[in-house]
Design a protein around this motif. Structure first.
Motif, mmCIF file in Angstrom:
data_model
loop_
_atom_site.group_PDB
_atom_site.id
_atom_site.type_symbol
_atom_site.label_atom_id
_atom_site.label_comp_id
_atom_site.label_asym_id
_atom_site.label_seq_id
_atom_site.Cartn_x
_atom_site.Cartn_y
_atom_site.Cartn_z
ATOM 1 N N HIS A 131 5.138 -13.288 9.252
ATOM 2 C CA HIS A 131 4.493 -14.701 9.570
ATOM 3 C C HIS A 131 3.759 -15.347 8.520
ATOM 4 O O HIS A 131 3.395 -16.759 8.713
ATOM 5 C CB HIS A 131 3.657 -14.401 10.959
ATOM 6 N N GLN A 132 2.915 -14.377 7.580
ATOM 7 C CA GLN A 132 2.321 -15.049 6.561
ATOM 8 C C GLN A 132 3.028 -16.386 5.840
ATOM 9 O O GLN A 132 2.415 -17.317 5.528
ATOM 10 C CB GLN A 132 1.917 -13.913 5.752
ATOM 11 N N ARG A 133 4.344 -16.242 5.509
ATOM 12 C CA ARG A 133 5.185 -17.149 5.005
ATOM 13 C C ARG A 133 5.144 -18.275 5.830
ATOM 14 O O ARG A 133 5.223 -19.613 5.196
ATOM 15 C CB ARG A 133 6.630 -16.596 4.556
ATOM 16 N N PHE A 134 5.236 -18.226 7.019
ATOM 17 C CA PHE A 134 5.434 -19.395 7.964
ATOM 18 C C PHE A 134 3.903 -20.138 7.824
ATOM 19 O O PHE A 134 3.909 -21.318 7.824
ATOM 20 C CB PHE A 134 5.720 -19.066 9.263
ATOM 21 N N ASP A 172 -2.860 -18.310 14.170
ATOM 22 C CA ASP A 172 -2.676 -17.681 13.030
ATOM 23 C C ASP A 172 -3.752 -18.021 11.918
ATOM 24 O O ASP A 172 -4.077 -17.204 11.113
ATOM 25 C CB ASP A 172 -1.227 -17.903 12.429
ATOM 26 N N ASN A 173 -4.266 -18.943 11.988
ATOM 27 C CA ASN A 173 -5.234 -19.700 11.121
ATOM 28 C C ASN A 173 -6.579 -18.960 11.316
ATOM 29 O O ASN A 173 -7.483 -18.814 10.262
ATOM 30 C CB ASN A 173 -5.683 -21.178 11.265
ATOM 31 N N HIS A 174 -7.032 -18.392 12.451
ATOM 32 C CA HIS A 174 -8.066 -17.304 12.272
ATOM 33 C C HIS A 174 -8.069 -16.110 11.725
ATOM 34 O O HIS A 174 -9.103 -15.575 11.657
ATOM 35 C CB HIS A 174 -8.331 -17.391 13.791
ATOM 36 N N VAL A 175 -6.667 -15.773 11.529
ATOM 37 C CA VAL A 175 -6.456 -14.709 10.743
ATOM 38 C C VAL A 175 -5.735 -15.028 9.392
ATOM 39 O O VAL A 175 -5.031 -14.000 8.697
ATOM 40 C CB VAL A 175 -5.936 -13.344 11.353
ATOM 41 N N LEU A 176 -6.202 -16.077 8.827
ATOM 42 C CA LEU A 176 -5.241 -16.625 7.709
ATOM 43 C C LEU A 176 -3.894 -16.003 7.356
ATOM 44 O O LEU A 176 -3.271 -15.964 6.716
ATOM 45 C CB LEU A 176 -6.125 -16.234 6.526
ATOM 46 N N GLY A 177 -3.083 -16.548 8.722
ATOM 47 C CA GLY A 177 -1.899 -16.098 8.854
ATOM 48 C C GLY A 177 -1.351 -14.570 9.285
ATOM 49 O O GLY A 177 -0.239 -14.492 9.284
ATOM 50 N N ASP A 178 -2.371 -13.906 8.794
ATOM 51 C CA ASP A 178 -1.980 -12.239 9.072
ATOM 52 C C ASP A 178 -2.177 -11.690 10.543
ATOM 53 O O ASP A 178 -2.842 -10.841 10.653
ATOM 54 C CB ASP A 178 -2.928 -11.484 8.283
ATOM 55 N N VAL A 179 -1.212 -12.436 11.426
ATOM 56 C CA VAL A 179 -1.234 -11.789 12.790
ATOM 57 C C VAL A 179 -0.619 -10.526 12.914
ATOM 58 O O VAL A 179 -0.633 -9.606 13.590
ATOM 59 C CB VAL A 179 -0.364 -12.758 13.658
ATOM 60 N N ALA A 180 0.263 -10.361 11.813
ATOM 61 C CA ALA A 180 0.884 -8.904 11.831
ATOM 62 C C ALA A 180 0.068 -7.716 11.629
ATOM 63 O O ALA A 180 0.403 -6.689 12.281
ATOM 64 C CB ALA A 180 1.946 -8.973 10.630
ATOM 65 N N HIS A 181 -1.155 -7.973 10.987
ATOM 66 C CA HIS A 181 -2.144 -6.822 10.898
ATOM 67 C C HIS A 181 -3.362 -7.124 11.971
ATOM 68 O O HIS A 181 -4.136 -6.427 11.654
ATOM 69 C CB HIS A 181 -2.627 -6.733 9.444
ATOM 70 N N ASN A 182 -3.238 -7.753 12.907
ATOM 71 C CA ASN A 182 -4.289 -7.847 13.770
ATOM 72 C C ASN A 182 -3.610 -8.070 15.215
ATOM 73 O O ASN A 182 -3.674 -7.035 15.946
ATOM 74 C CB ASN A 182 -4.901 -9.688 13.632
ATOM 75 N N THR A 183 -3.230 -8.865 15.829
ATOM 76 C CA THR A 183 -2.610 -9.048 17.221
ATOM 77 C C THR A 183 -1.565 -7.879 17.229
ATOM 78 O O THR A 183 -1.610 -7.046 18.114
ATOM 79 C CB THR A 183 -2.159 -10.257 17.611
ATOM 80 N N TRP A 184 -0.662 -7.949 16.408
ATOM 81 C CA TRP A 184 0.671 -6.892 16.598
ATOM 82 C C TRP A 184 0.343 -5.471 15.994
ATOM 83 O O TRP A 184 1.102 -4.793 16.778
ATOM 84 C CB TRP A 184 1.692 -7.483 15.726
ATOM 85 N N THR A 185 -0.869 -5.277 15.751
ATOM 86 C CA THR A 185 -1.168 -3.914 15.107
ATOM 87 C C THR A 185 -2.473 -3.373 16.005
ATOM 88 O O THR A 185 -2.930 -2.483 15.787
ATOM 89 C CB THR A 185 -1.308 -3.712 13.886
ATOM 90 N N ASP A 186 -2.794 -4.266 16.854
ATOM 91 C CA ASP A 186 -3.644 -3.945 17.786
ATOM 92 C C ASP A 186 -3.446 -2.483 18.458
ATOM 93 O O ASP A 186 -2.377 -2.482 19.133
ATOM 94 C CB ASP A 186 -4.049 -4.991 18.923
ATOM 95 N N PRO A 187 -4.250 -1.545 18.610
ATOM 96 C CA PRO A 187 -3.830 -0.136 19.143
ATOM 97 C C PRO A 187 -3.350 -0.347 20.579
ATOM 98 O O PRO A 187 -2.605 0.457 20.991
ATOM 99 C CB PRO A 187 -5.068 0.499 19.083
ATOM 100 N N ASP A 188 -3.759 -1.724 21.279
ATOM 101 C CA ASP A 188 -3.433 -1.593 22.795
ATOM 102 C C ASP A 188 -2.349 -2.520 22.846
ATOM 103 O O ASP A 188 -1.683 -2.955 23.868
ATOM 104 C CB ASP A 188 -4.528 -1.979 23.628
ATOM 105 N N PHE A 189 -1.546 -2.684 21.642
ATOM 106 C CA PHE A 189 -0.491 -3.740 21.773
ATOM 107 C C PHE A 189 0.694 -2.807 22.089
ATOM 108 O O PHE A 189 1.751 -2.431 21.087
ATOM 109 C CB PHE A 189 -0.436 -4.376 20.403
ATOM 110 N N LYS A 190 0.800 -2.463 23.297
ATOM 111 C CA LYS A 190 2.027 -1.734 23.802
ATOM 112 C C LYS A 190 1.982 -1.583 25.491
ATOM 113 O O LYS A 190 1.038 -2.056 25.877
ATOM 114 C CB LYS A 190 1.598 -0.159 23.443
ATOM 115 N N SER A 191 3.175 -1.548 26.085
ATOM 116 C CA SER A 191 3.382 -1.365 27.430
ATOM 117 C C SER A 191 4.554 -0.531 27.607
ATOM 118 O O SER A 191 5.646 -0.817 27.400
ATOM 119 C CB SER A 191 3.507 -2.823 27.967
ATOM 120 N N GLN A 192 4.650 0.078 28.769
ATOM 121 C CA GLN A 192 5.829 0.806 29.430
ATOM 122 C C GLN A 192 6.437 -0.392 30.259
ATOM 123 O O GLN A 192 7.826 0.114 30.524
ATOM 124 C CB GLN A 192 5.190 2.000 30.404
#
Ligand SMILES: [Zn+2]
Ligand SMILES: [Zn+2]
Length: 398
Positions: free
Chosen positions: A137-140, A90-110
């Motif tokens: 997550h930013q709060r954490f 999380d420190n690599h994106v200053l806590g903002d995993v919500a707008h990086n990993t979780w919103t990655d366009p490929d973050f989906k699976s059937q």
């Protein structure tokens, strides 16, 4: 010799003095007593074993290489995983995993249950956060250097699962385990380096903390698609990658929340890789010949003998001989042999009616090849897998 005699006399001296200070008549309010009825044990058959890796880094972690979210997901699907938990720093994106990993366009699976995860990467150590739904997550991240009471309160408010990562050694988990739901007892394919993590786990269990043990590869590097894309870390992909080790979870509902509920319950088993046998651990507490509890379950002991059963499921070497090391209350209790032909073995013991007791097993035997990560078996050696504990008289309100 002189020094030794001196030490002995120093040790003996206070013993003579204490005779004039008898222990007061105070009563230990925490002494073991008989518990009220415990919640009933859930069905042993109504559920599915799902496998996955609870600690993997994608390209949203700065130091990872050749490991995009798309690659992690397609690879996990290809080795039959049922869930995935991408835990970027999380420190690599200053806590903002919500707008990086979780919103990655490929973050989906059937095929996979994709959990919302991150590696909480702090000055006092690392922990994985796991959630069924996106959360702030930013709060954490912001609260990471605060006192544990503050951290614990925010964790509770966010409703997330917190897991201690690689709890011993560099970046050990330097927070209270009282706010932790699980612990990484097997990090990466290299099993022997987890001895201290296992020791910490046993200390927590022995002191009454019902804490789920889990695995995590902590893989950062994928195989390079072309020689030009190789980095100095690319060779790691042959040693340690998704599934080394694999964490099996017995889920009642095949949903994100179902996976987390099962992780909390401790119906969890860790195997060297996705193809290695799964260790299952059951007990028949009433002697009717039917197993009535499985690992993670907590029941009241009657003081009568209990029949325990260790089973291996999956790719068992038919001519192989496996050894299950049974650990009781943090100590080696006994070794039992499991032949590849039968795949199971048992033992009997009578946990006392009042005190807490737990049993867990570690199984050694022939290693199972993992062709996609060919050198991983050199790291795991003869370690096949481990169970979570069977618990007796653990206070659910602890
Ligand atoms: Zn870490
Ligand atoms: Zn990590």
């Amino acid at each position: 010799m002189y020094v030794r005699r001196l030490t002995l006399s120093l040790l003996l001296a206070p013993a003579l003095v204490t005779a004039s200070y008898p222990q007061s008549s105070h009563v230990d309010p925490w002494a073991p007593t008989e518990l009220n009825n415990l919640p009933p044990v859930a069905s042993l058959t109504d559920g599915t074993w799902l496998k996955g890796d609870l600690h993997v880094h994608s390209s949203h972690s700065k130091e990872s290489s050749n490991n995009s979210v798309a690659k992690i997901i397609s690879y996990s699907e290809s080795v039959g995983m049922g869930y995935a938990c991408i835990t970027d720093h999380d420190n690599h994106v200053l806590g903002d995993v919500a707008h990086n990993t979780w919103t990655d366009p490929d973050f989906k699976s059937q095929k996979l249950i994709l959990l919302y995860c991150a590696e909480w990467t702090t000055t006092r150590g690392h922990g994985n956060t796991i959630s069924a739904v996106p959360y702030d997550h930013q709060r954490f991240y912001y609260v990471r250097d605060q006192r544990d009471v503050v951290v614990g309160a925010v964790k509770k408010e966010l409703g997330i699962h917190l897991s201690a990562n690689h709890p011993s050694g560099k970046d050990h988990f330097g927070y209270s385990y009282d706010m932790v739901d699980s612990i990484e007892v097997w990090n990466s394919s290299i099993w022997p380096k987890n001895a201290n993590a296992i020791m910490i786990w046993d200390d927590m269990l022995s002191s009454g903390r019902k804490l789920t043990g889990r695995g995590g590869s902590d893989a950062h590097h994928g195989a390079a698609p072309t020689p030009e894309q190789a980095t100095k870390n690319t060779p790691q992909a042959a040693w340690n990658y998704i599934g080394t080790p694999t964490t099996w979870i017995f889920v009642k509902d095949k949903t994100r929340q179902g996976v987390i509920d099962a992780l909390n319950s401790g119906r969890v088993s860790v195997s060297a890789n996705p193809y290695a046998p799964r260790v299952e651990f059951y007990a028949d507490t009433d002697g009717n010949g039917q197993m009535d509890m499985m690992m993670g379950d907590n029941v009241k002991a009657t003081g009568k003998p209990v029949k325990f059963s260790v089973r291996l499921t999956g790719n068992i070497a038919p001519d192989g001989v496996y050894t299950a090391h049974v650990i009781k209350n943090g100590n080696k209790y006994k070794d039992i042999q499991i032949t590849g032909k039968s795949g199971n073995a048992g033992f009997e013991d009578a946990p006392p009616q009042i005190e807490r007791t737990y049993y867990r097993v570690e199984v050694e035997g022939p290693s199972t090849p993992y062709p996609q990560v060919p050198k991983s078996t050199e790291g795991s050696g003869s370690m096949v897998g481990l169970s979570n504990p069977l618990y007796f008289n653990f206070n659910p309100n602890f």
